[in-house]
Scaffold this motif. Structure first.
Motif, short mmCIF file in Angstrom:
data_model
loop_
_atom_site.label_atom_id
_atom_site.label_comp_id
_atom_site.label_asym_id
_atom_site.label_seq_id
_atom_site.Cartn_x
_atom_site.Cartn_y
_atom_site.Cartn_z
N GLN A 293 0.68 -1.24 -0.02
CA GLN A 293 0.01 -0.01 -0.05
C GLN A 293 0.85 1.31 0.22
OE1 GLN A 293 -3.27 -0.11 -0.05
NE2 GLN A 293 -3.27 -2.24 -0.17
N THR B 75 0.98 6.86 2.45
CA THR B 75 -0.06 7.78 2.81
C THR B 75 -1.23 6.90 3.62
OG1 THR B 75 -1.40 7.63 0.72
CG2 THR B 75 0.29 9.42 1.06
N VAL B 76 -1.48 5.97 3.07
CA VAL B 76 -2.68 5.08 3.89
C VAL B 76 -2.07 4.24 4.92
CG1 VAL B 76 -3.94 5.47 1.70
CG2 VAL B 76 -2.69 3.26 2.35
N ARG B 77 -0.79 4.14 5.12
CA ARG B 77 -0.43 3.29 6.19
C ARG B 77 0.40 4.31 7.33
NH1 ARG B 77 4.62 0.60 4.76
NH2 ARG B 77 5.09 1.08 2.80
N SER C 270 -2.13 7.65 10.75
CA SER C 270 -3.40 7.09 10.43
C SER C 270 -3.58 5.72 11.43
CB SER C 270 -3.19 6.35 8.94
OG SER C 270 -2.49 5.23 8.74
#
Lengths: 194, 194, 194, 194
Positions: free
Chosen positions: A162, A165-167, A171
């Motif tokens: 992934q 940014t999404v990990r 977050s």
DNA sequence: GATGAATGAGTTTTCATTCAT
DNA sequence: TATGAATGAAAACTCATTCAT
């Protein structure tokens, strides 16, 4: 132990011959047996030392004067960094842990002690959140600590594909605190931008 | 494959001799090689078949007319039950997964495909939550699915020593949705009482 | 077992590698482990089989209608021949016996059983001498049997440098019966001339 | 050498590590190599020193004014006592002897020399019996000496399970002199009662 | 197709011996 | 002279894999 850790990068316990460890460590094979009782012991000690080092990092990094969210994020970052830098050691901890737990006997006990230290180091941080009212009080801090560690582990092993940014650590900290339902976006969080 | 799964209950891949698998399966040792190319292949196939079965369970159990919270809880229960009933298989998935990922080559690719199915089965459920507004939209459903699986894995492996009440499926679903901060107590949740 | 016996000709248990045994026997090393539980077992079984064969020889050779002196001489000859023909096996019996006795446990017991058979086979012959009045009655036949075996062993191991005439079977039988004082010379003995 | 002898009580040459010898002797491992060329040499020297000591005992104990029977009994007692007191050393002599004889070379020769001394010490006593007419003259004293030693060895190793009365020094001396036929009982012997 | 005896490469572990201190 | 840490050759034993039956 450094040689063992290094070789663990690409292979598992059973696939690593002590011949190789000796060669990489640039010592005679017999020398290993002067310092470790057997192969098992070498890897166990190495894994344990990694555990302990991570605990030390966590305890050291507990700064004062931060909000709970900031502290949590810092914790995530500390652990993440360690996972990233010492990936093979991290793998060793996982797989030696599995062996140690299965083996029963004194090994199991010794292992659980070290794991408990780790759990408690994180739990202490979460306990402060409970005290400050930032964290719900119905569940033991230890349980929540394990879930946090589980998320970090998941991120390290399962989300490699992934985008960063999404990990991000931010977050994870956010999900851990607010859940997937999340606060009302977009002023989602008081956390520092990651 | 049943024999392999059964033997995995107490030992790891490398500690299980094909002699034993053959004896338990009550076939000749040579016969194994008629159906699997390799020892590796035997365990890999077994693990993969477990993965697939879990996917099948997830897809089958998607009932209609439930709230997101209810669906999520049901998902947790389905997975939990599988983990509990097929613990050795679950262990095999973890350890064969580690081997497959490290091995590179076609094996790695095959493994990732099966894992993707699993991830997507869970992600589909979460996607419905995003669609319904029950789940925040900033993060891919796949990522959130992995975190949920991570929590369930943590519960299965790391929280065995905790009382059932603090590691119920309901508490996982709740934590996943609302985070450790929790909803405004006490009318905390629309989730069914566990 | 033949390979083991042969290698024992020039070396002792600990100096013989199973690699060699396998090579001499012209089988794979693993094959040995299909038939013997370990190295110890291989040599133990081989030695025991030698013991048993000697017992068989002794029991077979008990002819009738002979005087005690003739029977005794025949016994000496039978044992001597065996010692000569199967010298390495004989050595194995001695040295494995030492190990078996020291090891304790079931091994020791098994070994003593076989040795007892041997002792009793010889004792039976001497018992006939006691019955016929040719042998004194104050001492158990088993004890006298051991002394006879001891003389034969001495002859085989310690008197190799002596001329054949002074270490003949006849002289052993004669010494055993009449002692070093000897009968009234010169019509010394009713024994057949060797 | 004392440490080696002591360890030999329960284990054989190959099972004794020089580490242990050094530890028991309370010296550094390297020190052993200052005084012995070899592990082999250490045990060989130790065995040889035992041989020599027994010879010394035999020569010292040759009293005058005794009958042959009395002298012989005394000899048996001297040797028996030594065997009993120094059992491990005795074992070492046996097993190092076997190794030395098989090894060939200078070792074999050195060993045979020491053994010859022993043999001759006993033979000297028997020779006096020949001279006095108590012992037959057809066989070399050396040969008879070996048989006597053989009987004593048999008694020490093979007759441990027998009651003391049937394996007394007196009975050995008697059997050696008169044989199993024995003198006319009951005034069997002029030997002192044991 | 099914079998299981045979195989030997590969692994852990030990230990006599050396040599720098 | 004494030491003991380091060594690596050697050995027992295992087990995935093959293949003749």
């Amino acid at each position: 132990m450094q040689a063992a850790e290094q070789l663990f990068r690409t292979r598992q316990f059973h696939e690593i011959a002590l011949d190789e460890v000796a060669r990489v460590a640039d010592v005679g094979k017999g020398t290993i047996y002067l310092y470790f009782s057997d192969k098992e012991d070498l890897f166990f000690q190495t894994a344990v030392s990694g555990y302990d080092e991570m605990c030390r990092l966590l305890l050291k990094n507990v700064a004062n004067g931060l909000t709970f969210g900031e502290t949590l994020l810092q914790t995530c970052t500390t652990i993440s960094d360690f996972f990233r830098r010492r990936r093979p050691l991290f793998r060793m901890i996982l797989s030696e842990g599995a062996r140690a737990l299965e083996s029963g006997g004194g090994l199991r006990k010794r292992w659980l002690e070290h794991r408990k230290s780790m759990r408690e180091a994180v739990a202490a941080i979460i306990a402060r959140g409970i005290a400050s009212g930032d964290v719900r009080s119905g569940l033991p801090a230890e349980v929540l600590a394990e879930y946090l560690l589980g998320m970090l582990r998941t991120r390290a092993w399962e989300l490699e594909d992934q985008p960063e940014t999404v990990r991000s650590d931010a977050s994870i900290a956010d999900l851990f605190i607010h859940g997937v339902a999340g606060p009302a976006a977009p002023e989602r969080s008081a956390l520092p931008k990651s």
